[in-house]
Design an enzyme around this catalytic site. Structure first.
Site: not given
Ligand code: MEV
Length: 289
Positions: A75, A123, A81
């Site tokens: 997570g 991300d 990255a």
């Molecule tokens: C995953 O780190 C976060 C989610 O919101 C999916 C995304 O933002 O791509 C669950």
């Protein structure tokens, strides 16, 4: 040969809701991924759809060496990255003149393709630009960096982001009258947090509310609940699931003098704790190794 690194990330607010265009706040953190790319006629690299896609999109061939401080499926944004660092290293090694914006956009397209359409640009933006980022739909804004003291608890329970995102999509499909107000409430928490970024005790309270809303969405896990409660009892301002949930990691925001205690409380639950702060740098060129 070119070596680049990119940071991992934690969501402070808004995961899952961002998939539906709602706002989120995420922060780059210190564990990094290091990627070395070398021109070569034959591709030599670990089998990864992210890396294959990087070479495909850039239209070149080369070999890759990856060294990651970010556990995968935790997570903490390891796939983003890896993608950002690989694109940056290819760009440098082959002199392709991509800007940081191009890297962030291309990395997002790759994540979206590999994750079958379900990804937010969070991300990949955080990994490319570093610091604290507010995301809303396709808009991205860098927030003033704060001296946050954070402890990440990796539950060591592996999870799949794609599966958790699909689970929320199914709940939204089957029970929109229940799910939509939860997503709206997450949006409310995120927008409220935006006005309290310099006030960690208040942010902690908002993180606790966001955690409860994520549990209501069905992405909790008993180990994560234990880590969140242990962190709060040990003196954190607040703690919540971070990322997709169902396993993976939680994050606690702490007073500086409490971070070791919070880390100890997490480790006492047989999880892995990492004390960290905001990494202000995104994708970065490293000395060749
Ligand atoms: C995953 O780190 C976060 C989610 O919101 C999916 C995304 O933002 O791509 C669950």
């Amino acid at each position: 040969m070119a070596t680049w690194s990119a940071p991992g990330k934690v969501f402070l607010f808004g995961e899952h809701a961002v998939v539906y265009g709602k706002p989120g706040i995420a922060v780059a953190i210190r564990p990094r991924v290091f990627v070395t790319v070398r021109k070569s006629r034959n591709a030599h690299h670990a089998k990864s759809p992210y890396i294959d896609s990087c070479f495909e999109v850039m239209g070149v061939k080369g070999s890759v060496y990856i060294s990651s401080q970010i556990p995968s499926s935790s997570g903490l944004g390891s796939s983003a990255a890896v993608t950002v660092a690989t694109l940056s290293a290819i760009n440098d090694e082959f002199g392709l003149k991509y800007t940081l914006d191009d890297i962030a956009r291309t990395a997002f397209e790759i994540e979206k393709k590999v994750q079958k359409g379900r990804a937010s640009p969070t991300d990949t933006s955080v990994s490319t630009f570093g610091g604290l980022i507010f995301i809303s739909g396709t808009q991205r804004r860098r927030l003033p960096v704060q001296n946050f003291h954070m402890v990440i608890g990796n539950s060591l329970v592996s999870h799949s982001t794609a599966r958790m995102v699909e689970q929320v999509a199914e709940m939204k499909r089957k029970h929109p009258e229940v799910c939509n107000p939860i997503l709206d409430a997450i949006e409310g928490v995120t927008l409220n947090a935006l006005h309290h970024m310099g006030d960690p005790p208040q942010l902690g309270k908002l993180m606790n509310i966001n955690h409860a809303l994520l549990e209501a969405l069905g992405v909790g896990h008993s180990v994560l609940s234990r880590l969140v409660l242990a962190s709060r009892s040990a003196g954190a301002y607040g703690a919540k699931i971070t990322g997709a949930g169902g396993g993976g990691s939680m994050v606690a925001l702490c007073p500086k003098h409490m971070k070791n205690r919070v880390a100890g409380a997490i480790e006492a639950c047989e999880a892995r704790a990492v004390i960290t702060g905001v990494d202000t740098e995104g994708a970065r060129k490293e000395k060749d190794v």
